[in-house]
Design an enzyme around this catalytic site. Structure first.
Site, mmCIF file in Angstrom:
data_model
loop_
_atom_site.group_PDB
_atom_site.id
_atom_site.type_symbol
_atom_site.label_atom_id
_atom_site.label_comp_id
_atom_site.label_asym_id
_atom_site.label_seq_id
_atom_site.Cartn_x
_atom_site.Cartn_y
_atom_site.Cartn_z
ATOM 1 N N ASP A 223 0.830 -1.193 0.000
ATOM 2 C CA ASP A 223 0.000 0.000 0.000
ATOM 3 C C ASP A 223 0.871 1.252 0.000
ATOM 4 O OD1 ASP A 223 -2.763 1.207 0.484
ATOM 5 O OD2 ASP A 223 -1.625 2.045 2.158
ATOM 6 N N GLU A 292 1.331 -0.462 -5.012
ATOM 7 C CA GLU A 292 0.374 0.598 -5.343
ATOM 8 C C GLU A 292 1.148 1.908 -5.440
ATOM 9 O OE1 GLU A 292 -3.631 2.597 -3.404
ATOM 10 O OE2 GLU A 292 -1.829 2.338 -2.197
#
Length: 562
Positions: A223, A292
């Protein structure tokens, strides 16, 4: 058979053998289809209204039936849930809301038994404010964890050290009276940023990843991975002109869009850390990392981060915008291919942070043909693909009243931006009042429209989005060019989008009509065969011209005559 023909036959056989060898040697994640699970909203096994790990385990057969290669499970770690799990208080513990560590081990084993790989979220750039590291760090300026987070003195007038902003609105700095300093948070103030310039922090982050690799996970989804490092000089971000405050999922009313974020993320030091992370992953054969990436030039960062020796795959937000035009999709893919080199992309058209694609691209009432086309398009691009739970059902974005909102992002920016709750409502398994998701009260309301699109209903309808999705995934698995081939975009008039995929001697032309009116495309010289794919509305071949109905899809193969 002439000598020339015999030579060509031998060459073709050699080419086929080389292709088969390349396929056998390809790592599992190249061309993989990854199913994203948002555990709060997938299936609730104990009636508390929140999905959990046993709930996921109970539906593994369904997931496997989709034909996907892996599941990506969003955070299930111990957390106060200020950002619903993306604020981690203990990286090594399962939050009781989702179950136990033993539940995860059972889920992992069951998924592997179903032939599914398991990827878990790792949130490395920040922790929860309740993490033991932060509780210690904030106590003083000289404790063992004092430099584990990004602390800075106030300016002489008491204001924050620079102009950096939080994605969730307002300054990215919060004053802490214990240390008489500000701490950095690129997201909520309950998510303080770790100081990755400290080698002890980097070592601890790698240890957290190692913990789960040792348990047998097949990969990690990282993330906000480009947010690990900050500019050590704490320089102000420059202002962004009004006309440039678009894209990346930030509405113009969010002040975050007012700056070029050159200093609070995507620092060059991050590349060395990614290489250290890759060294760790390489000790676990078959493991993979998906990053990401959201930066000022996400495609360039994606290319940089996925070069050999760094991340295996990367994805950005370019296809998670509202722009469903042939021009945008073509430009996105072309711009990435121009810089990607040896890197590998992973595409997503939906996830837990943006409005559902059926509504975002399809409008108020998208038809089954348009929904099927969206999935077929994503699955035909070069790279791997993430599919968000419910995308296979064609679920639209849920319209929720303000009183039902749980997302702090949406609450802060209501009504112009309604947050992320509309894509996070529970998975509808049947058309009962609680959709088969829970026996209790669901944490977010389940729209009646979603119950009408429930799994049980769609299983009985051969023309449903679910059944179309399954058929296309099964067909794609047999197409080496679509799974692993190179891509070349064609310059076609809107609303047509077209590209060729080539793997070895296999060349396939993919055509998509993104409009409701019929369209046609002449084929270049050569011998072409229309492929009988399953799922979306199929095109037809008339002489040397492909005809496409509205939202139709056609795949034609270049046939080599021996």
């Amino acid at each position: 058979m002439s000598q020339e023909t015999g030579t060509r036959v031998a060459d073709a056989a050699a080419d086929a053998q080389a292709v088969n060898a390349a396929v056998a040697a390809a790592p599992w994640w190249r061309g993989a289809l990854i199913y994203q699970i948002y555990p709060r909203s997938f299936a609730d096994s104990n009636g508390d209204g929140v999905g959990d790990l046993p709930g996921i385990m109970a539906h593994l057969d369904y997931i496997a039936s989709l034909g996907v290669d892996a599941v990506w499970i969003a955070p299930f770690f111990k957390s106060p849930m200020a950002d619903f799990g993306y604020d981690i208080a203990d990286y090594h513990a399962v939050d009781p809301l989702f179950g136990t560590l033993e539940d995860f081990d059972r889920l992992l084993a069951a998924a592997h038994a179903c032939g599914l790989r398991v990827i878990i979220d790792q949130v490395l750039s920040h922790t929860s404010i309740e993490h033991a590291w932060f509780r210690e760090s904030r106590q003083s300026r000289d404790n063992p964890k004092s430099d584990w987070y990004v602390w800075a003195d106030a300016k002489p007038d008491g204001t924050p050290p620079n102009n950096w902003l939080s994605i969730f609105g307002g300054p990215a700095w919060t004053w802490d009276p214990r240390r008489q300093q500000y701490y950095l948070h690129n997201f909520l103030d309950a998510q303080p940023d770790l100081n990755f310039h400290n080698p002890e922090v980097r070592a601890a982050a790698l240890d957290n990843v190692r913990f789960w690799l040792d348990r047998g996970v097949d990969g990690v989804r990282l993330d906000a991975i480009n947010f690990c490092f900050h500019d050590k000089q704490l320089r102000d971000n420059p202002p962004k002109p009004v006309h440039a405050r678009t894209g990346r999922g930030f509405s113009p009313d969010n002040p975050y869009a007012y700056q070029y974020h050159w200093h609070n993320n995507t620092q060059p030091e991050n590349l060395t850390f990614l290489e250290q992370l890759r060294e760790l992953l390489d000790r676990y054969p078959g493991s993979a990392a998906l990053g990401e990436i959201s930066s000022e030039d996400s495609l360039a960062t994606m290319a940089e981060y996925t070069q050999p020796g760094r991340l295996h795959m990367g994805y950005s937000f370019e296809l998670l915008t509202d722009d469903f035009s042939a021009a945008h999709i073509r430009a996105t893919v072309e711009n990435l291919e121009r810089v990607l080199g040896a890197g590998w992309p992973c595409w997503a058209i939906s996830n837990h942070d943006v409005a559902r694609v059926a509504t975002r691209w399809g409008g108020a009432q998208p038809g089954a043909a348009q929904i099927a086309q969206m999935s077929a398009l994503a699955l035909s691009l070069r790279g791997s693909v993430c599919v968000y739970q419910g995308e296979e059902l064609g679920l639209p974005e849920a319209e929720l009243p303000y009183a039902a909102l749980r997302d702090p992002y949406g609450i802060a920016f209501w009504p112009n931006f309604k947050g992320r709750d509309g894509c996070r409502t529970p998975m509808p398994w049947n058309d009962s009042p609680q959709a088969g998701f829970t026996s209790g009260t669901p944490w977010l309301p389940i729209p009646a429209q979603h119950r009408m699109l429930a799994v049980a209903r769609q299983e009985r309808d051969a023309g449903s989005p679910l059944q179309r999705f399954r058929r296309f995934v099964a067909w794609r698995r047999q197409q080496s060019a679509l799974c692993w081939g190179t891509v070349h975009l064609l310059d076609l008039p809107a609303p047509l989008l077209g590209f060729t995929r080539r793997f070895g001697d296999d060349e396939v032309l993919a055509l998509f009509n993104l409009g409701a009116a019929p369209g046609a495309h002449p084929l270049p010289p050569g011998s072409w065969q229309l492929l009988a794919h399953a799922g979306p509305e199929a095109g037809t071949l008339h002489g040397r011209e492909v005809h496409l109905v509205g939202y139709g899809v056609a795949f034609v193969r270049c046939v080599k005559n021996l």
